[in-house]
Every structure is written in C-alpha cells, then in structure tokens.
Design an enzyme around this catalytic site. Structure first.
Site, PDB file in Angstrom:
ATOM      1  N   GLU A  27       0.819  -1.212   0.000  1.00 46.61           N
ATOM      2  CA  GLU A  27       0.000   0.000   0.000  1.00 46.61           C
ATOM      3  C   GLU A  27       0.854   1.264   0.000  1.00 46.61           C
ATOM      4  O   GLU A  27       0.523   2.243  -0.689  1.00 46.61           O
ATOM      5  CB  GLU A  27      -0.922   0.010   1.220  1.00 46.61           C
ATOM      6  CG  GLU A  27      -1.813   1.238   1.288  1.00 46.61           C
ATOM      7  CD  GLU A  27      -2.634   1.285   2.567  1.00 46.61           C
ATOM      8  OE1 GLU A  27      -3.475   2.174   2.683  1.00 46.61           O
ATOM      9  OE2 GLU A  27      -2.409   0.425   3.447  1.00 46.61           O
ATOM     10  N   ASP A  28       1.952   1.252   0.746  1.00 45.29           N
ATOM     11  CA  ASP A  28       2.688   2.496   0.989  1.00 45.29           C
ATOM     12  C   ASP A  28       4.042   2.588   0.288  1.00 45.29           C
ATOM     13  O   ASP A  28       4.729   3.598   0.416  1.00 45.29           O
ATOM     14  CB  ASP A  28       2.911   2.675   2.504  1.00 45.29           C
ATOM     15  CG  ASP A  28       1.605   2.850   3.258  1.00 45.29           C
ATOM     16  OD1 ASP A  28       0.615   3.272   2.632  1.00 45.29           O
ATOM     17  OD2 ASP A  28       1.574   2.539   4.467  1.00 45.29           O
TER      18      ASP A  28
END
Length: 720
Positions: A115-116
C-alpha cells in the site's frame, strides 16, 4: 493492593510467569541496538518471542521480510516522528508474543509495503509464496477503505469478508489497530474520538469473537481513556489507592497454593490484576469496591481432569459462592474460551474470584484464533488445493462467522448491514439447538423460534405458524435454550408472510433482514385495515381478520380481485371484494356486504354482529351471494375461524392441532387465551380445501378429550 494492579500491563508477581505484556514489548521493539545512522533493529526481539512458542521455526523468511520492509519503508516517518519501520515491527512483535505462526508474522512485517511503497503483490508472491501474498493482499484491501462515518458500513463489510476468508487477516488488523491506538495521541482529539468509537463498536467485539483477549483488553483500556477520560482517571486513582502490603488476594493465593500442594495437585497459582475497564465495570455493578475486586486468582494445571480436582478441593476447603460457578470447559464459549469460574470466601470474609484452566486453555484464552496456527494448512498426504484462493473454505471457521458471512450478502442496505452487524457482535454467547432431522442450528443466546425458522428454511420461513420445542407446541416468540430440540411448522399457504411483530422476537441478522425485506416489498400486507378488524367482545379475544393476524402468526394473502372474490358475487358497485375476518363466512352461509372506506365491499355472514352495527349507523347493505347461487367453493379453498372451548389438560393443544391436520385443514393462525377457572379458549383461523368439510372438522375437534364446544367465531366489528 500490589503495584501490578496500578498498571494492567505490568509483569505478574514473583510466583507467576510473565503475562503477555504488549505495552512493554512495544517499547522494547523500538530499543534495539542503535547507531546514529541506523534504524532500530528489533527483529531479534521478534525472533526471540517467536521461538518461545515455536522452538523449531525457520527464521530465515522473517529476516528476509524484515530486510524488504525496512528498505522499502526507508525514509518514511510516522506522525509521531518515528521511522515508519517501527510500526510493522511493533505489530509483528505483538503477534509473535501471542504465538502466531511464521507465515502470519511474515505477512505482518510486509502488511503496509504494497500500500505504501513500490513493492508489488507479484514481488511478495515471488519472494514469499502464495500464503504470505494472500494475507498481505487481504490486509491491504482493508487499509484502502476510508474510515469516514459514511464509509463505516462498507469498511466493515469488507473487513468481515476478509476475516471469513482467512482469520489471520483479522489478527494482523487487530494488532495493527492496537499499535495505532497506542500512538493515537499525536492526532487531533476529534479524530482520536472517531477512531476510538469505531474500535469500540466493531474491532473490540471482533477481538472478543476471535478470542484474542490480550488484544481486546488493552484496546478496551485505550478506548476508555479517550472516550471517557474522567472515569478513566477515577479508575486509575482507585487502583493506585488500593495498593496495600496486606493484599487480601495475596493471602488467599497463599492459602490456595498450600491447599492444592497438600492435596497432591500440581498447580500454578497466579494473581491476575484486572484491567481498567474491568475494574470500572465491577465498580458500576457493586458500587463500593472490595480489596479483592482489583484482581482474580488464576490456577493453571496440566490436564482437564485436574481442573475439576482443583475445583473440588477449593469447594471443600473454602466456602464457595455457588452463584459464581460457571463451567466453560464442558460448554466452551463461542470464541474457543475454556475455563472453570468460581469464587471462594477467604479469611475475614474476603471473596476472591478464581479461574481454573490448563496451560493450553490459558494460551487459547489469551490468544484465541492466533494460537491455533494456520487453519488452512493442508495435510501433505491430501490432494492439492484446487479452490480459488479467494473462495477457500475454513473447516475451523466459527459458526457465528459463517452466519455473518451468509447474511451480509443479503443486506444490500448499508444502514441495515451496519445496525445488524453491531447488534450481532454485541451478543456474547451462543447456543446450539437440535433439529428433528438430526441436524443442528447455532444461534445467539436469546434467539427465538423465529430465528430458528430463518436459520433452517431461509425465505420459506415467511410461512411459519409455530413450532414444537422439545415435543411441545410453542409460539414463534418462544425463546430457545441451549440443547433444545425444535421442529418448525410451516403453513400450506405459500402466499402468506411474516407479521411485523416477528421483529420483536428476531435476534439474528438473517431473520431481521428477511422479515424487513418482506414487509418492505408488501407494505399493504403488513397494515391492519380498521374496517375489517374485529373488536374484542367481553370475555373473548379479538379474532384475526383477513387483514390482520395474531402476533407471531403468518399474515395471509389478500384477495382483492374485483366484484367477485373467494367465490362471492356482489350486486352494485364494481369494487374490490373481501370476506370479513370477524365472521369468516363460508358456503352455504347467507351473506350481506357493506361498502367501507376505500370503496371496497366487505362481506359478512348475515347473523354476524357487525351487520347490525353497520345498519345502526345507517350503512346500506349490499346484496351478496355465493357464485352461481350454488354455494360452490373457490379454487383456493375457504377460510374459517373456529373457537374451541375446553378444560385444561396436558397435550390438549397438540391433540387439537392433530385433529385439524387429520381433517385436511391448514392452520393460518392460532391464539390461546390464558386459562380461567380450568377452562381454556382456543381460536383458530383455518383454510379448508372445501367448505363441505367444515361440519366434519368441527365434529372432529369436539371429539378431542376435554373439548366441550366448538363454534364459528362471532365477534363484533368496529363500525368505522
């Protein structure tokens, strides 16, 4: 009171093994060997905690996951100012202390990378395999949804589905939320409150359902501090003030230790301080707190049989408080929890609560599903898994989770989903009832026959008219107990539907959603028509009309087919025709009708009291007769309401319904008035295939022992 009670996360006393201390371990995870140009290396702490539960675990994959996570998150900072890698490390350490297996820990280290960072799922799959990729993907999907108030229902629908596909996804999510809650102080107060409320309403109940008490208790305290700061500080002050060198729990614990040693029982006696929320609940329940209310005794033994041996010694050598005894070993809770609960009176009248369990039970009580390892691991001798990864079945999935997954698909309205989810999670106990075909139904405590009907039959339960519970006839509102045997009775009238009153007795989301959906789709069917609902005559119960049925009974389909209905022809107005429920005419009864509000014509028997009432207020009668003047019955049969007067006796209701069924009549609704002077009044609305069978039906009912009269219903109707 001892110092440990002042901080629920503090280590236990000298005689105990350290309790899972998540706060302390979270801090230690950030204090690895540090140099000026190097991130904290806490992977050694994770490895140490993991090896404590899994001595033979291969740590190579954990080290590779740490290297990937550290390098991909390098340069990222948390809002607290710490390097971002401290977050996945802390989350992984939490799970390692709970005893999670290696695959879960690997996915936990990587849970934010997709996600990051620039890391892709394909890279995760290539380096760590399908299982780790599956878990990372599941957690990533949860992280992508918005936590705004309007998005909460959809957020937790996805969370629920992810949990059902693999409970380890929720384990990672719960540990992730715990670490975020620990560091929530850097956010604005309003955001803290919003996140705390979401945690309270759904995540804490889910932690309870999954049995992860170590996470649940700390989450409860963190939420308590944010949402109720004044009460939290009061509780903290009470715990601090309770410190005393003469702790009554210490004295009772010593006595218990000596008692068990003298009895030759090998046991470990610990003192478990209550966490803040637990102390607060006890205070609200009892008012003034006693010295022993700040903790409980925990007795750990080797075998199940030893638990009962300890219980016998305690109840023999101490005065037991019998009302406090609960056996969750013979009847485990829905979240796998097993333990014996009791309370004993110590010196000077001090009462101590005691938990008795094996070491294995204690591990499951603390860690829940996390302690079960990988529930999807296949037997090496079994054939390869062929199901798609997002549809695989968990043979260990709890019954409550399967039910939630079933009904969430039918809850199309987000508000309905959110409300029913919160209601279901609030249930803290499950019962099992047996079907007459040998199957079982898992239901929440307090469930009724309505819930059982929808659990067994789905939408077919719309036609339910009653049940037999343990062989005896019962209403749909009857609350079921653990171990009951239930047989649901369905009406032959497939057009009938549930009464709005059923919602008062439905506890399960599946039942409430199905009932609400039917009532929404059939708004006219659920509302009583004041023109045709019979009023209660002195000493008699109001009879269900064709427009309204008794509570708990199925509402019949309405017949509004024009000037000819149910084999009746009226002269004059071209309007809907319906038979009055107050007298339920059948051929060859003589008829008369009246135009009521809305322009419909309601047809009564001529001797019905409602006819005279209508004429007294000036209503003009409308001529009506059976079709073709021959008194022939319609294709759908006829409805009739009968009143049976009887003397009370066992099995009377069962014998009456058997006589009705033998006469080929279907029960649409039934009411039984409370006995008066040993006399009982039964009122049945029945559907017969042919009116010619009515005299024989009434004779059969009169032949039932104890029945002294059977008559057609004669209730006055409101004049409107």
């Amino acid at each position: 009171m001892s110092a440990e009670a002042a901080d629920p996360g503090a280590p236990l006393r000298r005689r105990s093994r350290p309790r899972i201390d998540l706060r302390r371990l979270g801090r230690v995870a950030l204090r690895g060997p540090v140099s000026r140009d190097r991130l904290p290396d806490a992977i050694s702490h994770v490895a140490e905690a993991h090896r404590a539960h899994h001595p033979d675990a291969d740590l190579t994959i954990l080290r590779r996951a740490y290297v990937l996570a550290e390098s991909s998150h390098r340069g990222q900072m948390r809002k607290s100012g710490e390097p971002y890698i401290t977050h996945p490390l802390a989350v992984t350490l939490i799970l390692a202390e709970l005893g999670a297996e290696t695959t879960t820990l690997t996915a936990s280290l990587l849970h934010d990378t997709v996600e990051d960072t620039e890391v892709t799922l394909d890279q995760v799959k290539e380096q760590f395999g399908d299982e780790v990729c599956y878990l990372v993907d599941g957690v990533t999907k949860l992280e992508k949804v918005d936590y705004g108030a309007a998005a909460e229902p959809e957020t937790f629908r996805k969370m629920l589905v992810a949990t059902g596909n693999d409970v380890r996804v929720m384990s990672i999510k719960l540990a992730d939320r715990l670490h975020n809650m620990r560091t929530l102080g850097v956010m604005r107060p309003e955001k803290q409150a919003r996140i705390a409320k979401v945690t309270r309403d759904v995540l804490i109940p889910l932690a309870e359902r999954l049995g992860v008490q170590a996470l649940k208790t700390e989450l409860e305290d963190l939420v308590f501090a944010i949402l109720h700061p004044e009460e939290y500080e009061e509780t903290r002050a009470l715990i601090a003030a309770a410190k005393s060198p003469d702790d009554p729990l210490e004295i009772i614990a010593d006595n218990v230790t000596h008692t068990l040693r003298d009895a030759g029982i090998s046991a470990e006696v610990l003192i478990r301080p209550r966490h803040f929320v637990s102390v607060h609940r006890v205070r609200r329940k009892r008012g003034e707190l006693r010295g022993t209310d700040f903790g409980r005794l925990l007795v750990l033994v080797g075998e199940d049989a030893d638990c009962y041996a300890v219980l016998g010694e305690l109840h023999t050598c101490f005065t037991p408080v019998i009302s406090e005894f609960k056996d969750f070993i013979a009847a485990p809770k829905f979240n796998l929890y097993q333990s014996l609960h009791t309370a004993v009176v110590g010196p000077e009248g001090a009462v101590a609560e005691v938990l008795i369990r094996t070491h294995r039970m204690h591990k499951v009580a603390e860690a829940g599903v996390v302690a079960l390892g990988n529930p999807y691991a296949q037997d090496p001798a079994a054939p390869p898994q062929t199901e798609p990864s997002d549809e695989r079945a968990d043979p260990t999935r709890p019954g409550w989770l399967s039910r939630l997954l079933d009904w969430q698909e039918s809850a199309t309205d987000p508000d309905t989903f959110w409300t029913t989810l919160r209601d279901d999670l609030a249930q803290d106990r499950e019962i099992t009832v047996f079907r007459t075909d040998g199957g079982t139904l898992g239901l929440p405590a307090g469930a009724s026959c309505v819930d059982a009907a929808y659990a067994q039959y789905g939408d077919r339960a719309h036609t339910a008219i009653g049940a037999r519970v343990n062989g005896r006839l019962a209403t749909l509102s009857t609350v079921l107990s653990d171990g009951d045997t239930v047989q649901l009775l369905l009406a032959q009238d497939t057009a009938s539907g549930p009464s709005p009153d059923w919602l008062d007795h439905a506890r399960t989301p599946a039942a409430r959603i199905a009932i609400t959906g039917w009532l929404t789709d059939h708004p006219d069917e659920a509302k009583p028509d004041p023109e045709t609902v019979g009023a209660t005559s002195p000493g008699a119960q109001s009879e269900p009309s064709s427009e309204r049925e008794a509570p708990g009974a199925a509402a019949p389909a309405r017949n509004r087919s024009g000037p000819r209905a149910a084999g009746v022809v009226v002269e004059g107005p071209d309007a809907p025709v319906r038979l009055a429920g107050c007298c339920t005419p059948v051929p060859p009864d003589e008829l008369t009708g009246f135009v009521v509000r809305g322009g419909a014509v309601t047809v009564h028997r001529r001797e019905c009291p409602a006819v005279a009432a209508m004429q007294e207020i000036g209503r003009a009668p409308v001529a009506a007769h059976w079709a073709d003047g021959e008194g022939r019955e319609s294709d759908v049969g006829c409805r009739v309401t009968l009143v049976a007067e009887s003397f009370g006796r066992p099995r009377l209701l069962a014998d009456l319904t058997e006589a009705i069924a033998t006469a080929d009549a279907a029960i649409v609704s039934a009411t039984v008035e409370p006995p008066s002077e040993q006399r009982v009044r039964h009122t049945y609305t029945l559907r017969l295939p042919d009116a010619a069978g009515l005299p024989g039906l009434m004779r059969a009912m009169r032949d039932v022992a104890g029945v002294y009269d059977v008559s057609r219903a004669q209730h006055p109707a409101p004049t409107g």
